[in-house]
Structure formats: C-alpha cells, structure tokens
Write a protein that holds these residues in place. Structure first.
Motif, PDB file in Angstrom:
ATOM      1  N   GLY A 158       1.098  -1.277   0.433  1.00  0.00           N
ATOM      2  CA  GLY A 158      -0.416  -0.402  -0.037  1.00  0.00           C
ATOM      3  C   GLY A 158       1.122   1.064  -0.117  1.00  0.00           C
ATOM      4  N   TRP A 159      -0.254   2.469   0.162  1.00  0.00           N
ATOM      5  CA  TRP A 159       0.448   3.770   0.051  1.00  0.00           C
ATOM      6  C   TRP A 159      -0.018   4.581   1.386  1.00  0.00           C
ATOM      7  N   TYR A 160       1.275   4.918   1.845  1.00  0.00           N
ATOM      8  CA  TYR A 160       0.646   6.155   3.277  1.00  0.00           C
ATOM      9  C   TYR A 160       1.136   7.913   2.870  1.00  0.00           C
ATOM     10  N   ARG A 161       0.587   8.321   3.540  1.00  0.00           N
ATOM     11  CA  ARG A 161       1.631   9.999   2.954  1.00  0.00           C
ATOM     12  C   ARG A 161       1.264  10.696   4.036  1.00  0.00           C
ATOM     13  N   GLN A 162       2.217  11.442   4.817  1.00  0.00           N
ATOM     14  CA  GLN A 162       2.414  12.205   5.347  1.00  0.00           C
ATOM     15  C   GLN A 162       3.069  13.844   5.188  1.00  0.00           C
ATOM     16  N   ALA A 163       2.225  14.552   5.454  1.00  0.00           N
ATOM     17  CA  ALA A 163       2.274  16.406   4.834  1.00  0.00           C
ATOM     18  C   ALA A 163       3.375  16.711   6.171  1.00  0.00           C
ATOM     19  N   PRO A 164       3.833  18.026   6.497  1.00  0.00           N
ATOM     20  CA  PRO A 164       4.312  18.514   6.970  1.00  0.00           C
ATOM     21  C   PRO A 164       3.337  18.715   7.961  1.00  0.00           C
ATOM     22  N   GLY A 165       3.948  18.550   9.482  1.00  0.00           N
ATOM     23  CA  GLY A 165       3.019  19.288  11.208  1.00  0.00           C
ATOM     24  C   GLY A 165       1.743  17.813  10.653  1.00  0.00           C
ATOM     25  N   LYS A 166       1.993  17.007  10.265  1.00  0.00           N
ATOM     26  CA  LYS A 166       0.576  15.954   9.957  1.00  0.00           C
ATOM     27  C   LYS A 166       0.756  15.040  10.636  1.00  0.00           C
ATOM     28  N   GLU A 167      -0.017  13.492  10.640  1.00  0.00           N
ATOM     29  CA  GLU A 167       0.951  12.256  11.063  1.00  0.00           C
ATOM     30  C   GLU A 167       0.025  11.606   9.574  1.00  0.00           C
ATOM     31  N   ARG A 168       1.125  10.319  10.095  1.00  0.00           N
ATOM     32  CA  ARG A 168       1.040  10.210   8.209  1.00  0.00           C
ATOM     33  C   ARG A 168      -0.109   8.563   8.453  1.00  0.00           C
ATOM     34  N   GLU A 169      -1.191   8.966   7.012  1.00  0.00           N
ATOM     35  CA  GLU A 169      -1.844   8.795   7.085  1.00  0.00           C
ATOM     36  C   GLU A 169      -2.494   7.681   5.909  1.00  0.00           C
ATOM     37  N   LEU A 170      -3.526   6.598   5.686  1.00  0.00           N
ATOM     38  CA  LEU A 170      -3.360   6.265   4.737  1.00  0.00           C
ATOM     39  C   LEU A 170      -4.054   6.459   3.052  1.00  0.00           C
ATOM     40  N   VAL A 171      -3.376   6.282   2.356  1.00  0.00           N
ATOM     41  CA  VAL A 171      -3.731   6.424   0.938  1.00  0.00           C
ATOM     42  C   VAL A 171      -4.799   5.445   0.687  1.00  0.00           C
ATOM     43  N   ALA A 172      -3.978   4.186   0.173  1.00  0.00           N
ATOM     44  CA  ALA A 172      -4.797   3.083  -0.763  1.00  0.00           C
ATOM     45  C   ALA A 172      -3.946   1.966  -0.046  1.00  0.00           C
TER      46      ALA A 172
ATOM     47  N   SER B 126      -5.889  14.517 -11.618  1.00  0.00           N
ATOM     48  CA  SER B 126      -6.926  15.665 -10.825  1.00  0.00           C
ATOM     49  C   SER B 126      -6.158  15.556  -9.256  1.00  0.00           C
ATOM     50  N   LEU B 127      -4.352  15.771  -9.413  1.00  0.00           N
ATOM     51  CA  LEU B 127      -4.411  16.102  -8.209  1.00  0.00           C
ATOM     52  C   LEU B 127      -4.066  17.150  -7.153  1.00  0.00           C
ATOM     53  N   LYS B 128      -4.873  17.268  -6.258  1.00  0.00           N
ATOM     54  CA  LYS B 128      -4.750  18.362  -5.507  1.00  0.00           C
ATOM     55  C   LYS B 128      -3.042  19.331  -4.606  1.00  0.00           C
ATOM     56  N   PRO B 129      -3.359  20.976  -4.600  1.00  0.00           N
ATOM     57  CA  PRO B 129      -2.356  20.991  -3.554  1.00  0.00           C
ATOM     58  C   PRO B 129      -2.681  19.952  -1.852  1.00  0.00           C
ATOM     59  N   GLU B 130      -3.716  20.290  -1.574  1.00  0.00           N
ATOM     60  CA  GLU B 130      -3.479  18.752  -0.406  1.00  0.00           C
ATOM     61  C   GLU B 130      -3.201  18.048  -0.696  1.00  0.00           C
ATOM     62  N   ASP B 131      -3.202  17.264  -1.807  1.00  0.00           N
ATOM     63  CA  ASP B 131      -1.936  15.729  -2.097  1.00  0.00           C
ATOM     64  C   ASP B 131      -0.645  15.885  -1.596  1.00  0.00           C
ATOM     65  N   THR B 132      -0.478  16.725  -1.802  1.00  0.00           N
ATOM     66  CA  THR B 132       1.340  17.549  -1.564  1.00  0.00           C
ATOM     67  C   THR B 132       1.692  16.548  -0.105  1.00  0.00           C
ATOM     68  N   ALA B 133       2.629  15.738   0.341  1.00  0.00           N
ATOM     69  CA  ALA B 133       2.665  15.055   1.433  1.00  0.00           C
ATOM     70  C   ALA B 133       4.128  14.334   0.594  1.00  0.00           C
ATOM     71  N   VAL B 134       4.745  14.005   1.509  1.00  0.00           N
ATOM     72  CA  VAL B 134       5.813  12.362   1.254  1.00  0.00           C
ATOM     73  C   VAL B 134       5.553  11.361   0.763  1.00  0.00           C
ATOM     74  N   TYR B 135       5.110  10.497   0.046  1.00  0.00           N
ATOM     75  CA  TYR B 135       4.848   9.395  -0.074  1.00  0.00           C
ATOM     76  C   TYR B 135       5.446   8.079  -0.058  1.00  0.00           C
ATOM     77  N   TYR B 136       4.969   7.126   1.141  1.00  0.00           N
ATOM     78  CA  TYR B 136       5.741   5.883   2.059  1.00  0.00           C
ATOM     79  C   TYR B 136       4.583   4.444   1.257  1.00  0.00           C
ATOM     80  N   CYS B 137       5.591   3.746   0.770  1.00  0.00           N
ATOM     81  CA  CYS B 137       4.915   2.710   0.119  1.00  0.00           C
ATOM     82  C   CYS B 137       5.344   1.607   1.479  1.00  0.00           C
ATOM     83  N   SER B 138       4.847   0.627   1.585  1.00  0.00           N
ATOM     84  CA  SER B 138       4.419  -0.621   2.795  1.00  0.00           C
ATOM     85  C   SER B 138       3.854  -1.692   2.014  1.00  0.00           C
TER      86      SER B 138
END
Length: 115
Positions: free
Chosen positions: A35-49, A84-96
């Motif tokens: 899967g993929w997770y992401r973490q934006a600055p100042g936020k916790e890592r969250e599940l993407v898919a 259809s990427l949005k500015p709020e999709d900006t983050a570091v994306y991590y593979c799991s």
C-alpha cells in the motif's frame, strides 16, 4: 531483509497526474498486502490506499475516484496512479508491505502539487 524502493514522485500542477511505483526485493514470501501512505508537514502519516494479494483495494475517502492502486504480484511491485491532483495531496508518500506480523516501509518519495 526486505527493501522497498519508491519512484515517480515530483512536482506537478493542480489537476495533473503522477504515477508512483514501489518495487520490493529481498526475503519476500506470503505478502498479505501492499500500500501507500502519506505524511504532510506537521501532520501524522495517513493511509492513502492498500491492495491485498487478491487485489482487494481500500482507499482514503479523500482520494477515492482520483487515485488507483494496482500491483504486479510476479514482480512484487505496487503502483499508485494519481489523477486530478490537488495542493492538499502534497506530502511524502511511503510504500508499505505487510508480511504478517511485520510491516516494512520505503524511504518515501516527495509529491508536490503547486502552480
């Protein structure tokens, strides 16, 4: 030892697309899910898919209809097509990768959505 190598991140304008890839290597057997997770600055890592070995998928509500996860079981590779990427999709994306009871992580790839 398991290694996950991500690629495909970068800078894209709002409305644009990117495709992330993650290749797993090493002592790999009986993968439960990738899967993929992401973490934006100042936020916790969250599940993407996520996607199971049987290709059952799960998506965060915020990306449904825009992102598609897929995998190549033979190559132990997972992909994330992001449209259809949005500015709020900006983050570091991590593979799991999950081989119960362990979860392995990649180093992350930066995705920046900005005009």
């Amino acid at each position: 030892q398991v290694q996950l190598v991500e690629s495909g991140g970068g800078l894209v304008q709002p409305g644009g697309s990117l495709r992330l890839s993650c290749a797993a290597s090493g002592s790999i057997f009986n993968i439960n899910a990738m899967g993929w997770y992401r973490q934006a600055p100042g936020k916790e890592r969250e599940l993407v898919a996520t996607i199971t070995h049987g290709r059952t998928t799960t998506y965060a509500e915020s990306v449904k209809g825009r992102f598609t996860i897929s995998r190549d079981n033979a190559k132990n590779t997972v992909f994330l097509q992001m449209n259809s990427l949005k500015p709020e999709d900006t983050a570091v994306y991590y593979c799991s990768l999950v081989m119960a009871p362990y979860t392995y992580w990649g180093q992350g790839t930066q995705v920046t959505v900005s005009s």
